[in-house]
Write an enzyme that holds these catalytic residues in place. Structure first.
Site, PDB file in Angstrom:
ATOM      1  N   GLY A 100      17.443   2.681   5.721  1.00  0.00           N
ATOM      2  CA  GLY A 100      18.766   3.140   6.144  1.00  0.00           C
ATOM      3  C   GLY A 100      19.240   2.588   7.472  1.00  0.00           C
ATOM      4  N   TYR A 124       2.266   3.537  -5.402  1.00  0.00           N
ATOM      5  CA  TYR A 124       1.568   2.603  -6.305  1.00  0.00           C
ATOM      6  C   TYR A 124       0.065   2.655  -6.030  1.00  0.00           C
ATOM      7  CZ  TYR A 124       6.367   1.495  -7.315  1.00  0.00           C
ATOM      8  OH  TYR A 124       7.679   1.617  -7.672  1.00  0.00           O
ATOM      9  N   GLY A 184       0.823  -1.207   0.000  1.00  0.00           N
ATOM     10  CA  GLY A 184       0.000   0.000   0.000  1.00  0.00           C
ATOM     11  C   GLY A 184       0.853   1.252   0.000  1.00  0.00           C
TER      12      GLY A 184
HETATM   13  C1  LIG Z   1      16.475  -2.427  -5.740  1.00  0.00           C
HETATM   14  C2  LIG Z   1      15.331  -2.066  -4.837  1.00  0.00           C
HETATM   15  C3  LIG Z   1      14.070  -2.554  -5.139  1.00  0.00           C
HETATM   16  C4  LIG Z   1      12.975  -2.246  -4.297  1.00  0.00           C
HETATM   17  N1  LIG Z   1      11.751  -2.794  -4.565  1.00  0.00           N
HETATM   18  C5  LIG Z   1      10.735  -2.647  -3.676  1.00  0.00           C
HETATM   19  C6  LIG Z   1       9.496  -3.368  -3.826  1.00  0.00           C
HETATM   20  O1  LIG Z   1       9.313  -4.205  -4.733  1.00  0.00           O
HETATM   21  N2  LIG Z   1       8.529  -3.140  -2.911  1.00  0.00           N
HETATM   22  C7  LIG Z   1       8.686  -2.249  -1.880  1.00  0.00           C
HETATM   23  O2  LIG Z   1       7.758  -2.072  -1.080  1.00  0.00           O
HETATM   24  N3  LIG Z   1       9.849  -1.572  -1.704  1.00  0.00           N
HETATM   25  C8  LIG Z   1      10.871  -1.773  -2.553  1.00  0.00           C
HETATM   26  N4  LIG Z   1      12.089  -1.150  -2.323  1.00  0.00           N
HETATM   27  C9  LIG Z   1      12.281  -0.341  -1.090  1.00  0.00           C
HETATM   28  C10 LIG Z   1      12.886  -1.194   0.035  1.00  0.00           C
HETATM   29  O3  LIG Z   1      11.930  -2.130   0.509  1.00  0.00           O
HETATM   30  C11 LIG Z   1      13.338  -0.319   1.234  1.00  0.00           C
HETATM   31  O4  LIG Z   1      12.254   0.444   1.676  1.00  0.00           O
HETATM   32  C12 LIG Z   1      14.504   0.602   0.866  1.00  0.00           C
HETATM   33  O5  LIG Z   1      15.505  -0.103   0.151  1.00  0.00           O
HETATM   34  C13 LIG Z   1      15.125   1.252   2.115  1.00  0.00           C
HETATM   35  O6  LIG Z   1      15.669   0.296   2.986  1.00  0.00           O
HETATM   36  P1  LIG Z   1      17.275   0.026   3.047  1.00  0.00           P
HETATM   37  O7  LIG Z   1      17.918   1.338   3.352  1.00  0.00           O
HETATM   38  O8  LIG Z   1      17.464  -0.970   4.163  1.00  0.00           O
HETATM   39  O9  LIG Z   1      17.691  -0.508   1.721  1.00  0.00           O
HETATM   40  C14 LIG Z   1      13.172  -1.422  -3.164  1.00  0.00           C
HETATM   41  C15 LIG Z   1      14.453  -0.931  -2.891  1.00  0.00           C
HETATM   42  C16 LIG Z   1      15.535  -1.251  -3.700  1.00  0.00           C
HETATM   43  C17 LIG Z   1      16.904  -0.746  -3.348  1.00  0.00           C
END
Ligand SMILES: Cc1cc2nc3c(=O)[nH]c(=O)nc-3n(C[C@H](O)[C@H](O)[C@H](O)COP(=O)(O)O)c2cc1C
Length: 352
Positions: free
Chosen positions: A300, A184, A180
């Site tokens: 992060g 999107y 959600g």
């Molecule tokens: C390559 C990539 C693909 C992602 N695809 C999705 C997704 O399919 N669905 C979603 O809810 N968030 C998606 N995100 C967001 C991540 O779930 C997350 O919120 C974001 O990477 C921040 O967390 P981090 O700092 O631990 O990477 C994506 C992030 C990255 C880097």
């Protein structure tokens, strides 16, 4: 007395619902990898990728589209054909063999698509609000103006999410996460920028929350509420502009979600410290203040900041995204107090 280490805090069990206890407080955040095969079918390489990370308290898969017109990126997996269900069956089998737990993320991009994904048709959305910017990995195509869907089509879309949940259970998933968040289609109904409807699905906080709640209720009718989570972005930050009245919509929605007894609410954000003026703080703080159930933070985290957030009650679980791409053995590293490999965008080119 020494204060507890990140490992001591993060590797403590957490009860997600009456029949689902996680061995630790770390989730793998959903991440689109665009590595599905022909027919948007998950591959054996994807099964091994998830199985390698099975020590996470909870794995949340990349978004899986609930219907063909939910696609906005190349080679994303689906959850609407028999072959896709079979492909996911291998993923869940391998993760369970490694002792893990895995939820599937149910996704439809709405207006964040392009006719090139839709047999020439326009993307669908709550309202006809153009989206600026270029379609990723499309050779320079621009997004455009979507088509506003009818109430009848909204009902069909709710059923598509429910069908995705039923298929996920058939594929052996432990539960589902409703996407959600992140601009999107469900998020498009929840923000004033993208929802200008004046029917039962727009105009008031209750009407703007209606689509999200109908999806939740239809999914919960297929999977027990304790097996259903939802990801939300109360601060508009991706393919979306914020509006001062959005906070009221999310307060209403969260109050109603509270009554549903879901497994969790998960913050959809890239950087958890981002402050949204209209929310008077971060998205994480806003959700914590307006929702008393299990909250998964994200965006992060380092092992140290995740442990601090769990210890002071800011979140119940911490999701790591990019950290899990760079460190399949993230849990073992946290357990041993080892430093993490830094993430590099080049890692997206391989499914390791
Ligand atoms: C390559 C990539 C693909 C992602 N695809 C999705 C997704 O399919 N669905 C979603 O809810 N968030 C998606 N995100 C967001 C991540 O779930 C997350 O919120 C974001 O990477 C921040 O967390 P981090 O700092 O631990 O990477 C994506 C992030 C990255 C880097």
């Amino acid at each position: 007395m020494d204060s507890p280490s990140p490992a001591e805090i993060l590797l403590s069990p957490s009860k997600l619902s009456s029949d689902l206890t996680l061995p630790n407080r770390i989730a793998m955040a959903p991440m689109t990898r665009s590595m599905a095969g022909e027919g948007l079918v998950p591959t054996p390489a994807m099964a091994e990728y998830y199985a390698r990370r099975a020590a996470a308290g909870l794995l949340i898969t990349e978004g899986a589209i609930v219907r063909a017109d939910g696609q906005g990126y190349p080679d994303v997996p689906g959850i609407f054909t028999d072959a896709q269900v079979e492909g996911w069956g291998l993923v869940t089998r391998r993760v369970h063999e490694e002792g893990g737990r895995i939820f599937l993320q149910l996704w439809h991009v709405g207006r964040v698509s392009h006719p090139s994904y839709l047999d020439g048709e326009l993307p669908i959305a709550p309202s006809e609000i153009p989206l600026e910017g270029r379609v990723p990995r499309s050779g320079g195509l621009s997004y455009g103006t979507p088509r506003a869907i009818s109430v009848y089509e909204i009902h069909e879309l709710v059923e598509a999410f429910a069908g995705g949940a039923a298929n996920a259970l058939a594929a052996g998933f432990d539960g589902v996460e409703i996407h959600g968040a992140n601009g999107y289609i469900i998020d498009q109904f929840l923000h004033h920028h993208t929802n200008r409807r004046d029917d039962a699905y727009g105009g008031t906080p209750a009407a703007m929350s209606r689509f999200a709640l109908e999806v939740v209720d239809a999914v919960v009718a297929r999977a027990d509420a304790g097996r259903v989570g939802i990801r939300l972005s109360p601060g508009a930050y991706f393919n979306m502009e914020s509006h001062p009245d959005d906070a009221e919509v999310f307060r209403h929605l969260l109050g109603k979600l509270e009554e549903r007894g879901l497994a969790y609410v998960h913050v959809g954000i890239f950087e958890r410290t981002t402050v949204f003026e209209d929310l008077h703080g971060t998205a994480e703080e806003f959700l914590r203040k307006n929702y008393s159930g299990t909250l998964i933070g994200c965006g992060g985290f380092t092992p140290e900041s995740a442990a601090a957030a769990v210890a002071d009650g800011a979140v119940d679980l911490a999701a790591f995204g990019r950290g899990f791409i760079a460190n399949p053995d993230l849990i073992a590293r946290i357990s041993a107090g080892q430093t993490l490999e830094p993430y590099d965008e080049e890692m997206l080119g391989r499914l390791e």
